[in-house]
Scaffold this motif. Sequence first.
Motif, PDB file in Angstrom:
ATOM      1  N   SER A 197      -0.117  -7.619   6.284  1.00  0.00           N
ATOM      2  CA  SER A 197       1.008  -7.746   7.213  1.00  0.00           C
ATOM      3  C   SER A 197       1.094  -9.127   7.848  1.00  0.00           C
ATOM      4  CB  SER A 197       0.913  -6.675   8.308  1.00  0.00           C
ATOM      5  OG  SER A 197      -0.294  -6.821   9.024  1.00  0.00           O
ATOM      6  N   ASP A 198      -0.023  -9.858   7.889  1.00  0.00           N
ATOM      7  CA  ASP A 198      -0.063 -11.190   8.510  1.00  0.00           C
ATOM      8  C   ASP A 198      -1.110 -12.006   7.767  1.00  0.00           C
ATOM      9  OD1 ASP A 198      -0.891 -13.388  10.166  1.00  0.00           O
ATOM     10  OD2 ASP A 198      -0.104 -12.350  11.931  1.00  0.00           O
TER      11      ASP A 198
ATOM     12  N   VAL B  54       1.157  -2.459   2.101  1.00  0.00           N
ATOM     13  CA  VAL B  54       0.173  -3.020   3.016  1.00  0.00           C
ATOM     14  C   VAL B  54      -0.908  -1.970   3.233  1.00  0.00           C
ATOM     15  CG1 VAL B  54      -0.216  -3.802   5.394  1.00  0.00           C
ATOM     16  CG2 VAL B  54       1.831  -4.543   4.156  1.00  0.00           C
TER      17      VAL B  54
ATOM     18  N   ASP C 223      -5.561  -4.444   8.028  1.00  0.00           N
ATOM     19  CA  ASP C 223      -4.435  -3.689   7.473  1.00  0.00           C
ATOM     20  C   ASP C 223      -4.858  -2.343   6.900  1.00  0.00           C
ATOM     21  OD1 ASP C 223      -2.130  -5.530   7.807  1.00  0.00           O
ATOM     22  OD2 ASP C 223      -3.417  -6.864   6.635  1.00  0.00           O
TER      23      ASP C 223
END
Length: 122
Positions: free
Chosen positions: A13-14, A62, A112
């Motif tokens: 996600s990041d 994810v 995640d």
Amino acid sequence: MISHIDHIVLTVSDIEAAVAFYQRVLLMEEITFANGRKALKFGNQKINLQLLGQESRNHASVGSGDLCLITYWTLDDVMKHLIQEQVEIIEGPVPKSGAVGDIQSIYFVDLDSNLIEISIYP
């Protein structure tokens, strides 16, 4: 026909947060490749990171990853390090079956919820 795995891809996600986590928790090296993409290098392998939808050929979600990584540390040392880094061990040590025989494994999840298994061959 196949000799080994070169790299795998995790959908996160990041990307920057994932890089920081894997550097801190698993002491992996951040590398940048092809148009600024990020990867985590360890030994002769790497984990490429991608955002959801970034790669149209990959339909992973994810947190859908499940990795088994072999360590040259003792599992006691790995567990001490994970505790120091405030990573919760969700299982282990437990006996499992690896690619070339029996292994001992511990499990945790990344930011995640990808399942990470760290193992040793006795």
